[in-house]
Design a protein around this motif. Structure first.
Motif, PDB file in Angstrom:
ATOM      1  N   TYR A  84      53.342 156.604  31.784  1.00 25.10           N
ATOM      2  CA  TYR A  84      52.443 156.273  30.682  1.00 25.10           C
ATOM      3  C   TYR A  84      50.978 156.587  31.001  1.00 25.10           C
ATOM      4  N   GLY A  85      50.586 156.380  32.255  1.00 16.30           N
ATOM      5  CA  GLY A  85      49.206 156.687  32.649  1.00 16.30           C
ATOM      6  C   GLY A  85      48.893 158.158  32.442  1.00 16.30           C
ATOM      7  N   LYS A  86      49.804 159.011  32.920  1.00 15.73           N
ATOM      8  CA  LYS A  86      49.631 160.457  32.761  1.00 15.73           C
ATOM      9  C   LYS A  86      49.658 160.854  31.284  1.00 15.73           C
ATOM     10  N   ALA A  87      50.566 160.238  30.531  1.00 20.34           N
ATOM     11  CA  ALA A  87      50.682 160.542  29.109  1.00 20.34           C
ATOM     12  C   ALA A  87      49.377 160.230  28.384  1.00 20.34           C
ATOM     13  N   LEU A  88      48.817 159.045  28.638  1.00 19.02           N
ATOM     14  CA  LEU A  88      47.560 158.662  27.988  1.00 19.02           C
ATOM     15  C   LEU A  88      46.416 159.589  28.389  1.00 19.02           C
ATOM     16  N   GLU A  89      46.440 160.019  29.637  1.00 26.03           N
ATOM     17  CA  GLU A  89      45.407 160.935  30.138  1.00 26.03           C
ATOM     18  C   GLU A  89      45.451 162.270  29.373  1.00 26.03           C
ATOM     19  N   TRP A  90      46.663 162.818  29.175  1.00 21.76           N
ATOM     20  CA  TRP A  90      46.799 164.093  28.471  1.00 21.76           C
ATOM     21  C   TRP A  90      46.569 163.931  26.967  1.00 21.76           C
ATOM     22  N   TYR A  91      46.999 162.776  26.405  1.00 20.47           N
ATOM     23  CA  TYR A  91      46.706 162.525  24.995  1.00 20.47           C
ATOM     24  C   TYR A  91      45.198 162.416  24.778  1.00 20.47           C
ATOM     25  N   GLN A  92      44.508 161.742  25.701  1.00 26.26           N
ATOM     26  CA  GLN A  92      43.056 161.598  25.567  1.00 26.26           C
ATOM     27  C   GLN A  92      42.380 162.967  25.629  1.00 26.26           C
ATOM     28  N   ARG A  93      42.909 163.822  26.504  1.00 27.80           N
ATOM     29  CA  ARG A  93      42.372 165.189  26.605  1.00 27.80           C
ATOM     30  C   ARG A  93      42.567 165.938  25.283  1.00 27.80           C
ATOM     31  N   ALA A  94      43.757 165.777  24.693  1.00 25.30           N
ATOM     32  CA  ALA A  94      44.022 166.409  23.397  1.00 25.30           C
ATOM     33  C   ALA A  94      43.134 165.808  22.310  1.00 25.30           C
ATOM     34  N   LEU A  95      42.983 164.483  22.325  1.00 23.85           N
ATOM     35  CA  LEU A  95      42.185 163.795  21.311  1.00 23.85           C
ATOM     36  C   LEU A  95      40.725 164.217  21.366  1.00 23.85           C
ATOM     37  N   ASP A  96      40.166 164.284  22.559  1.00 27.65           N
ATOM     38  CA  ASP A  96      38.754 164.693  22.715  1.00 27.65           C
ATOM     39  C   ASP A  96      38.544 166.100  22.151  1.00 27.65           C
ATOM     40  N   GLY A  97      39.475 166.999  22.491  1.00 35.79           N
ATOM     41  CA  GLY A  97      39.347 168.382  22.007  1.00 35.79           C
ATOM     42  C   GLY A  97      39.502 168.472  20.497  1.00 35.79           C
ATOM     43  N   LYS A  98      40.448 167.732  19.946  1.00 34.79           N
ATOM     44  CA  LYS A  98      40.681 167.788  18.500  1.00 34.79           C
ATOM     45  C   LYS A  98      39.535 167.171  17.713  1.00 34.79           C
ATOM     46  N   GLU A  99      39.014 166.057  18.198  1.00 33.80           N
ATOM     47  CA  GLU A  99      37.870 165.439  17.511  1.00 33.80           C
ATOM     48  C   GLU A  99      36.666 166.381  17.512  1.00 33.80           C
ATOM     49  N   LYS A 100      36.496 167.100  18.600  1.00 33.46           N
ATOM     50  CA  LYS A 100      35.376 168.045  18.728  1.00 33.46           C
ATOM     51  C   LYS A 100      35.567 169.262  17.829  1.00 33.46           C
ATOM     52  N   THR A 101      36.777 169.799  17.814  1.00 32.35           N
ATOM     53  CA  THR A 101      37.054 171.058  17.099  1.00 32.35           C
ATOM     54  C   THR A 101      37.418 170.846  15.635  1.00 32.35           C
ATOM     55  N   LEU A 102      38.227 169.824  15.364  1.00 35.88           N
ATOM     56  CA  LEU A 102      38.782 169.635  14.022  1.00 35.88           C
ATOM     57  C   LEU A 102      38.164 168.465  13.262  1.00 35.88           C
ATOM     58  N   GLY A 103      37.667 167.469  13.996  1.00 36.73           N
ATOM     59  CA  GLY A 103      37.121 166.281  13.354  1.00 36.73           C
ATOM     60  C   GLY A 103      38.062 165.097  13.479  1.00 36.73           C
ATOM     61  N   LYS A 104      37.513 163.891  13.312  1.00 35.46           N
ATOM     62  CA  LYS A 104      38.274 162.655  13.546  1.00 35.46           C
ATOM     63  C   LYS A 104      39.393 162.428  12.549  1.00 35.46           C
ATOM     64  N   ASP A 105      39.223 162.931  11.324  1.00 34.96           N
ATOM     65  CA  ASP A 105      40.228 162.669  10.293  1.00 34.96           C
ATOM     66  C   ASP A 105      41.133 163.858  10.023  1.00 34.96           C
ATOM     67  N   HIS A 106      41.097 164.871  10.893  1.00 35.90           N
ATOM     68  CA  HIS A 106      42.018 165.998  10.710  1.00 35.90           C
ATOM     69  C   HIS A 106      43.434 165.514  11.016  1.00 35.90           C
ATOM     70  N   PRO A 107      44.416 165.953  10.232  1.00 37.38           N
ATOM     71  CA  PRO A 107      45.798 165.500  10.465  1.00 37.38           C
ATOM     72  C   PRO A 107      46.290 165.695  11.895  1.00 37.38           C
ATOM     73  N   SER A 108      45.891 166.802  12.530  1.00 36.96           N
ATOM     74  CA  SER A 108      46.337 167.050  13.905  1.00 36.96           C
ATOM     75  C   SER A 108      45.732 166.027  14.864  1.00 36.96           C
ATOM     76  N   THR A 109      44.463 165.670  14.646  1.00 36.24           N
ATOM     77  CA  THR A 109      43.810 164.633  15.458  1.00 36.24           C
ATOM     78  C   THR A 109      44.554 163.310  15.292  1.00 36.24           C
ATOM     79  N   LEU A 110      44.897 162.998  14.052  1.00 34.28           N
ATOM     80  CA  LEU A 110      45.570 161.730  13.759  1.00 34.28           C
ATOM     81  C   LEU A 110      46.998 161.695  14.321  1.00 34.28           C
ATOM     82  N   ASP A 111      47.620 162.876  14.487  1.00 28.75           N
ATOM     83  CA  ASP A 111      48.936 162.939  15.148  1.00 28.75           C
ATOM     84  C   ASP A 111      48.830 162.401  16.578  1.00 28.75           C
ATOM     85  N   THR A 112      47.736 162.786  17.253  1.00 24.50           N
ATOM     86  CA  THR A 112      47.531 162.333  18.633  1.00 24.50           C
ATOM     87  C   THR A 112      47.226 160.842  18.670  1.00 24.50           C
TER      88      THR A 112
END
Length: 594
Positions: free
Chosen positions: A422-450
């Motif tokens: 779970y620690g590793k999973a959260l780490e990689w999800y956070q990495r995906a979330l940071d990138g998606k919020e930066k590139t797509l925005g907080k309310d983009h469906p892909s961001t919300l999937d993460t």
């Protein structure tokens, strides 16, 4: 006039006592709404009703029947104030003609803009569609505002609080009729321009701009309806139909998407032939819709038609042919036939690597999806190996913050979650979330999937308060961006119910499950696998509450649907069979589906 003023005026014109309107209050209000509370239109309607002895409901029925009736009724001359002669200059349509002729002399662009707007839905017309009009010479607000000013000044147009515009629908019809009378070919050309403008107004990222696209749908449907009525055919007409179908697909309305794709297919087969690449693209889209609806057999049948056509017309190694091979693999994947899925993915991969190269995005899409299959088979080591291969290629070719790269990061987190890391999973999800919020925005469906999947980890860790907090965040964003009945929104609703169930809050769990079920049945259908997951889980709640009759009733409903859709030997079907067998013995239940 205001509603109150319009009603008072209508009453006095018909009968000073107001008795006639009082007798037919609902019909009167509806009619005045249709007339847009226009004083002259109200006067004409009242004169017709009074002089012909027609009652208000009958007049309303005639008026609503068709636009032609509306024009004829509003073209009637009014009684002159002096004597019994009639004054045709007082007719509503005549006042519009005088107004339009006046504006035409001073600002012809305004009338051309009015004509263009008459092909749109008269409500909530956005500036962005109008700004691209070629006769305005410049794609900026200044010439548009200049052209709009006379239309607003003479009340042919209203500016709404939303900053969009409203054109009275009777004016809209009258303007189109004038074009048909004077120069039909010019009207058809302007309609083509309108269709092109709407098509260009749709953003490329439909999924990430769903609310904007949903607003444009009504204008697209209206314009396409005019094209169909005139039996016209031009390239942008079919392109816009495809775009509308894509919006329905993004909304999760697969039946609506199929209707639009079928219309495109009928037109393209007729004008281009069955084996034309554009026709085959449409067949491909229809196959995708059947797959999304869970009709996998039908999807494979349609994909096979595409594949045969592509191989015949484009060759075995053409990108479109390989794309179809790839999507057939997706269907086998969705059916749970993982060996077949890998076989077809490998076929697509071999062709893509040879034709397009190892780092082409289509090649990497296939690599990524092969990892998905290994993941589903529980071969997590192999899944991570293939995800890493996809990640390395995507990061090199597309960049670390590209949505496709971040999708792979997201999926690697999913594997770590399944491995209990779970620690590793959260780490990689956070990495995906940071990138998606930066590139797509907080309310983009892909961001919300993460965001949704991070909630899943907290759920797996039995950190239920935190899970609900992240599910709520996903739910708020999905409801805002996608709508309350989108399949992704409903997945979050379903999972919130799962958390309540795990916490022993059965009433709340049933409330959220019912909410998910109502939406899924409406959007996906009663026999969709996701709908049946919710049905199965409702049975679990009743089972836990020792309401065994109710539990069996809901299990039976889940079983019937799963046998029909997934087959008797599918793991989900067997899970329901197992739980039904355990009801009588009160054995421990299988884990709730998420």
């Amino acid at each position: 006039m205001s509603d109150k003023e319009a009603l008072e005026s209508f009453s006095k014109l018909l009968d000073p006592t107001g008795a006639v309107v009082q007798t037919h209050a609902e019909a009167s209000f509806t009619l005045l709404n249709f007339l847009g509370n226009l004083p002259l239109a109200i006067a004409q309607a009242a004169a017709f009703i009074r002089e012909t002895g027609t009652d208000i409901p009958k007049y309303l029925e005639i008026f609503k029947e068709c636009e032609r009736n509306q024009h004829d009724l509003l073209d009637q001359a009014l009684p002159n104030a002096i004597g019994n002669e009639r004054d045709s200059s007082c007719a509503v349509t005549m006042t519009w003609k005088i107004t339009v002729d006046r504006i035409q002399q001073e600002c012809p662009d305004s009338i051309q803009l009015l004509e263009l707007m008459s092909f749109l839905n008269p409500e909530e017309i956005p500036e962005e569609v109008l700004m691209g009009a070629p006769f305005l010479k410049s794609r900026c607000l200044v010439p548009l505002k200049k052209a709009l000013t006379p239309l607003l000044s003479f009340a042919l147009l209203d500016c709404l609080e939303s900053k969009n515009y409203r054109l009275h629908r009777l004016v809209s019809f009258w303007v189109r009729e004038q074009m048909d009378l004077k120069d039909p070919q010019r009207g058809h050309k302007l309609l083509e321009t309108t269709v092109e403008l709407i098509y260009k107004s749709f953003p490329e990222d439909i999924y990430g701009n769903l609310m904007k696209c949903a607003h444009l749908l009504s204008h697209a449907a209206t314009a396409l309806g005019h094209v169909g009525r005139h039996s016209l055919e031009f390239s942008s007409f079919r392109l816009l139909q495809v775009r509308v179908g894509s919006v329905f697909y993004a909304k999760g309305d697969y039946i609506g998407a199929l209707d639009w794709y079928q219309s495109v297919l009928d037109g393209r087969e007729k004008t281009l032939g069955k084996d034309h690449p554009s026709t085959l693209d449409t067949v491909h889209n229809m196959a995708l819709m059947f797959d999304k609806q869970g009709e996998h057999g039908k999807a494979l049948e349609w994909y096979q038609c595409v594949l045969d056509g592509c191989e015949k017309t484009l060759g075995n190694d053409h990108s479109s042919t390989l794309g179809t091979v790839h999507n057939m693999a997706l269907v086998f994947d969705n059916q749970g036939e993982y060996s077949k899925a890998l076989e077809w993915y490998q076929r697509a991969l071999n062709g893509c690597e040879e034709t397009l190269g190892k780092d082409h995005h289509s090649t990497l899409d296939t690599v990524h999806n092969m990892a998905v299959v290994f993941d589903k088979q529980g071969q997590y080591g192999k899944a991570l190996e293939w995800y890493q291969r996809a990640f390395d290629g995507r990061e090199k070719t597309l960049g670390k913050d590209h949505p496709s790269t971040l999708d792979t990061v997201h999926n690697m987190a999913l594997v770590f979650d399944k491995q209990g890391e779970y620690g590793k999973a959260l780490e990689w999800y956070q990495r995906a979330l940071d990138g998606k919020e930066k590139t797509l925005g907080k309310d983009h469906p892909s961001t919300l999937d993460t965001v949704h999947n991070m909630a899943l980890i907290f759920d797996d860790q039995e950190k239920y308060s935190k899970a609900r907090e992240w599910y709520q965040r996903a739910f708020d964003g999905r409801e805002k961006t996608l709508g309350k009945d989108h399949s992704s929104t409903l997945d979050t609703v379903h999972n919130m119910a799962v958390v309540f169930y795990k916490q022993g809050e059965y009433d709340k769990a049933l409330e959220w499950y019912q909410r998910a079920l109502d939406g899924k049945e409406k959007t996906l259908g009663k026999d969709h696998s996701s709908t049946l997951d919710t049905v199965h889980n409702i049975a679990l709640v009743f089972d836990d509450q020792e309401e065994y009759d109710k539990a069996l009733e809901w299990y039976q409903r889940a079983l019937a649907g799963r046998e029909k859709t997934l087959g008797k030997d599918h793991t989900s079907t067997l899970g329901t069979v197992n739980n039904m067998a355990q009801v009588k013995d009160h054995l421990p239940l299988l884990k709730a589906s998420t």
